[in-house]
Design an enzyme around this catalytic site. Structure first.
Site, PDB file in Angstrom:
ATOM      1  N   ASP A  86      54.429  32.548  55.383  1.00  0.00           N
ATOM      2  CA  ASP A  86      55.396  32.629  54.289  1.00  0.00           C
ATOM      3  C   ASP A  86      54.749  33.082  52.983  1.00  0.00           C
ATOM      4  O   ASP A  86      55.335  32.920  51.906  1.00  0.00           O
ATOM      5  CB  ASP A  86      56.048  31.255  54.060  1.00  0.00           C
ATOM      6  CG  ASP A  86      57.081  30.905  55.114  1.00  0.00           C
ATOM      7  OD1 ASP A  86      57.441  31.802  55.915  1.00  0.00           O
ATOM      8  OD2 ASP A  86      57.533  29.743  55.159  1.00  0.00           O
ATOM      9  N   ASP A 234      56.721  15.887  59.228  1.00  0.00           N
ATOM     10  CA  ASP A 234      56.054  15.387  60.425  1.00  0.00           C
ATOM     11  C   ASP A 234      56.416  13.928  60.705  1.00  0.00           C
ATOM     12  O   ASP A 234      56.702  13.548  61.840  1.00  0.00           O
ATOM     13  CB  ASP A 234      54.542  15.564  60.300  1.00  0.00           C
ATOM     14  CG  ASP A 234      53.982  15.099  58.961  1.00  0.00           C
ATOM     15  OD1 ASP A 234      54.761  14.620  58.101  1.00  0.00           O
ATOM     16  OD2 ASP A 234      52.765  15.212  58.748  1.00  0.00           O
TER      17      ASP A 234
END
Length: 479
Positions: A86, A234
């Site tokens: 990105d 996460d």
């Protein structure tokens, strides 16, 4: 000091005590519960594995990451590598060149670019999952250098179809570069060697750590996929997966080395993101956890884990209280010596045992020095991490801030953003605590002096570190 002040001080000690007790409980579980056995090998033909490398502006380390991923020892026809890039700087060109070189050698590696950075790391991983041909997904952040056998070491537990993720232990590329890296290394050693191992042995929930671990793709999808409404995607996915019935495995014998942040501001960025995301995850998940049909032990441990960052506002309040008491006419809150002795013991003994045991398990040298450095860094981070807790509690949305990395041969001088108000508040508290130590000593109040001095040292050390020029880039480890 008024009776209200004394009661407030005692209340703070009472609130802080459970955090030390929780560390001791995890240590007890780690030492008393037997190690768990998993399948020793993968049965039959090896599956297709997709290695996901999410990066954003990582010019200093992206080549190292790509090289390490492409050197993983696994059949080429069953290995796919996704560089989920990105970036909006020179990382793109550097990575594209390296990807072409490895593709020319026959490695199935793709340079995946999105139209936007929507969802940050979670968005990049979700996009990668939609494209992945592998049944298993190995995630590696930009600062990691995986050993060549990592896939083969993490794969066997997935022989149990109920296993959704397998997490390896993090290790460190340059743990002794400075006091700052030594302290961080001990934090992480304790997190993996004690916290993760204790929860795994006891059958409690624990989290995938964002890197150095492998997911079953079916688990990711069944649990709702990667979501970006917290800064710790996460932790969020880990708890959702385990609530959905998937089992997690921790492999403490498998180590994945990574670069430790080299400056205090980089540490603050990383720790603030983890802290803010942890509280966001607590707000999102704890109601669901307490409604779930899981044992009470899992619910209580999940609460202690997800809400554990509330310790930072408590320690900051304690620092301010000690600074104020040190400048008062009557120091020490007018409490008996036994109370202050108890305060020092509560603030140090559980954590000395906790971090000392982690250092012993990991065979770290000069352990006493490392423990002191870890305690002081933990105290000194109280200000920026309290701001992070406040942002999460207030619902303030902030972008995913990458941790600046330097690599072994930096090409870009990525600079961590100055911490502004937290840095100023820490400076003020450091000065106030230093004065409180002097005033307390002159007033003849030895009972409160050790506790005040401990906080003063933590704030002084981190204030000094924040003003220090960056140290030279560490040399690459010997091959």
């Amino acid at each position: 000091m008024s009776e209200i002040g004394q009661l407030g001080y005692l209340a703070l000690l009472a609130f802080l005590a459970p955090f030390g007790a929780h560390r001791l409980r995890l240590l007890w579980l780690r030492m008393r519960r037997p190690a768990r056995a998993e399948a020793p090998a993968w049965p039959g033909r090896l599956p297709v594995v997709t290695v996901q490398l999410p990066v954003f502006n990582e010019a200093n380390v992206v080549e190292r990451l790509i090289d390490a991923a492409c050197r993983l020892r696994y059949p080429a026809d069953r290995l796919e590598i996704q560089l989920l890039d990105d970036s909006d700087d020179e990382t793109v060109a550097i990575a594209a060149r390296r990807v072409r070189e490895w593709r020319a050698r026959g490695i199935d590696i793709r340079h995946v670019r999105r139209g936007s950075r929507e969802g940050f790391k979670a968005g990049a991983l979700a996009h990668g999952v939609s494209l992945a041909r592998g049944d298993f997904l190995l995630v590696l952040d930009a600062d990691f250098v995986p050993p060549p056998e990592l896939i083969r070491e993490l794969l066997p537990p997935f022989a149990d179809p109920g296993v959704g993720a397998v997490q390896a232990a993090w290790d460190h590329l340059s743990p002794d570069a400075s006091w700052l890296t030594r302290a961080q290394a001990l934090f992480l050693d304790a997190h993996f060697a004690i916290e993760h191992e204790a929860r795994y042995r006891a059958g409690l929930f624990f989290n995938f750590n964002g890197s150095g671990g492998m997911w079953r793709k079916a688990c990711v999808r069944a649990a709702g996929g990667w979501q970006s409404d917290t800064l710790t995607e996460d932790v969020d996915l880990s708890y959702r997966a385990q609530l959905a019935g998937w089992r997690f495995v921790y492999r403490d014998d498998v180590r994945v080395p990574a670069e430790l942040p080299a400056s205090l501001r980089a540490v603050e960025i990383q720790q603030s993101r983890w802290t803010q995301g942890g509280i966001q995850s607590a707000k999102k998940l704890l109601p669901r956890i307490w409604r779930a049909p899981v044992p009470a032990a899992i619910k209580f441990e999940a609460t202690a884990h997800l809400a554990g960052h509330v310790v930072h506002p408590l320690t900051l309040t304690m620092a301010a209280a000690l600074a104020g008491a040190g400048w008062a006419t009557t120091t020490g809150f007018g409490l008996p010596t036994a109370v202050h002795v108890a305060a020092v013991l509560l603030a140090t003994v559980p954590f000395v045992l906790f971090y000392g045991s982690a250092g012993w398990i990991r065979a770290r040298g000069r352990l006493g020095r490392r423990i002191v450095e870890a305690l002081l860094l933990g105290l000194g981070l109280g200000v920026p991490l309290t701001f992070a807790v406040a942002r999460a509690c207030l619902g303030t949305r902030t972008p995913f801030a990458r941790t600046p990395k330097r690599g072994f041969h930096p090409v870009v001088a990525y600079r961590a953003r100055l911490s502004g108000a937290p840095a100023l508040l820490r400076l003020v508290l450091a000065a106030a605590l230093a004065g409180a130590v002097v005033n307390t000593a002159l007033a003849g109040s030895p009972a409160v002096l050790p506790f005040t001095a401990l906080f003063a040292a933590g704030y002084a050390l981190t204030t000094h570190e924040s003003l220090r020029r960056p140290s030279p880039t560490p040399a690459a480890p010997a091959a």
